[in-house]
Design an enzyme around this catalytic site. Structure first.
Site, mmCIF file in Angstrom:
data_model
loop_
_atom_site.group_PDB
_atom_site.id
_atom_site.type_symbol
_atom_site.label_atom_id
_atom_site.label_comp_id
_atom_site.label_asym_id
_atom_site.label_seq_id
_atom_site.Cartn_x
_atom_site.Cartn_y
_atom_site.Cartn_z
ATOM 1 N N GLN A 176 -14.566 1.999 1.530
ATOM 2 C CA GLN A 176 -14.151 1.687 0.084
ATOM 3 C C GLN A 176 -13.715 3.184 -1.338
ATOM 4 O OE1 GLN A 176 -16.060 -0.272 -2.512
ATOM 5 N NE2 GLN A 176 -14.050 -1.014 -4.079
ATOM 6 N N HIS B 290 -10.028 -5.246 -3.383
ATOM 7 C CA HIS B 290 -8.966 -5.556 -2.977
ATOM 8 C C HIS B 290 -8.719 -5.815 -1.086
ATOM 9 C CE1 HIS B 290 -10.007 -1.777 -2.516
ATOM 10 N NE2 HIS B 290 -8.728 -1.152 -0.978
ATOM 11 N N ASP C 161 0.938 -0.903 0.557
ATOM 12 C CA ASP C 161 -0.315 0.168 -0.323
ATOM 13 C C ASP C 161 0.957 1.494 0.320
ATOM 14 O OD1 ASP C 161 -3.584 0.513 1.048
ATOM 15 O OD2 ASP C 161 -1.771 2.438 1.324
HETATM 16 P P1 5GP Z 1 -9.422 1.203 0.110
HETATM 17 O O1 5GP Z 1 -9.848 2.806 0.847
HETATM 18 O O2 5GP Z 1 -10.387 1.356 -1.369
HETATM 19 O O3 5GP Z 1 -10.001 0.635 0.815
HETATM 20 O O4 5GP Z 1 -7.702 1.383 0.074
HETATM 21 C C1 5GP Z 1 -8.217 1.631 -0.751
HETATM 22 C C2 5GP Z 1 -5.823 2.318 -0.767
HETATM 23 O O5 5GP Z 1 -5.193 1.718 -1.821
HETATM 24 C C3 5GP Z 1 -5.537 3.242 0.143
HETATM 25 O O6 5GP Z 1 -4.973 2.346 1.754
HETATM 26 C C4 5GP Z 1 -4.438 3.531 -0.252
HETATM 27 O O7 5GP Z 1 -3.392 3.974 0.075
HETATM 28 C C5 5GP Z 1 -3.920 2.742 -1.735
HETATM 29 N N1 5GP Z 1 -3.366 3.220 -3.076
HETATM 30 C C6 5GP Z 1 -4.208 3.934 -3.198
HETATM 31 N N2 5GP Z 1 -4.198 4.647 -4.967
HETATM 32 C C7 5GP Z 1 -3.003 3.318 -4.668
HETATM 33 C C8 5GP Z 1 -1.729 3.246 -5.312
HETATM 34 O O8 5GP Z 1 -1.514 4.399 -6.764
HETATM 35 N N3 5GP Z 1 -0.245 2.374 -5.351
HETATM 36 C C9 5GP Z 1 -0.180 2.255 -4.340
HETATM 37 N N4 5GP Z 1 0.800 1.102 -3.922
HETATM 38 N N5 5GP Z 1 -1.522 1.893 -3.025
HETATM 39 C C10 5GP Z 1 -2.678 3.281 -3.728
#
Ligand code: 5GP
Ligand code: ZN
Length: 119
Positions: A100, A106, A33
């Protein structure tokens, strides 16, 4: 395999956006992440674009099972301490009210010594 040209994780899986790879096979991709909440924090994603867990069907049962079986193996490889004193947290944020932000299914795997960052 389904892919969404506007999806950041589809682009990342395709190598159009750089990422730090943790694991890859025909169906799955795992990467660190970009904003870790814990000393170990990586995401496991299906390569196929599935928007969220809300779209999971019986056709995805084996795929989802593979992700959950992979999680503890990768967690140890990435430096999580062993169960029961170590361990890790698995989170699947689903939908806006589920927190999300990226709409490509994911699974977060977070671990390592406490305390962790808030989030
Ligand atoms: P969500 O809130 O959708 O469950 O989590 C999305 C996750 O994706 C977040 O923890 C964020 O830091 C990670 N993330 C978003 N964009 C990128 C990216 O471009 N690269 C990586 N490695 N992680 C990302
Ligand atoms: Zn996608």
């Amino acid at each position: 395999m389904s892919s969404d040209p506007n999806c950041i994780f589809c682009k990342l899986i395709a190598g159009q956006i750089p990422s730090r790879k943790v694991y890859e096979d025909d169906e799955l991709y795992a990467f660190h992440d970009i904003h870790p909440h814990a000393p170990v924090h990586f995401l496991i994603v299906p390569k196929a674009h599935i928007p969220s867990l809300a779209q999971a069907t019986e056709a995805h049962q084996a795929l989802l099972g593979r992700i959950l079986v992979l999680a503890p193996k990768l967690a140890l490889e990435q430096g999580c301490n062993p169960y029961p004193h170590g361990g890790f947290r698995v989170v699947v944020n689903t939908g806006d009210e589920g927190g999300q932000e990226v709409h490509h299914l994911h699974v977060h795997v977070m671990g390592g010594p406490r305390p962790w960052a808030k989030g």
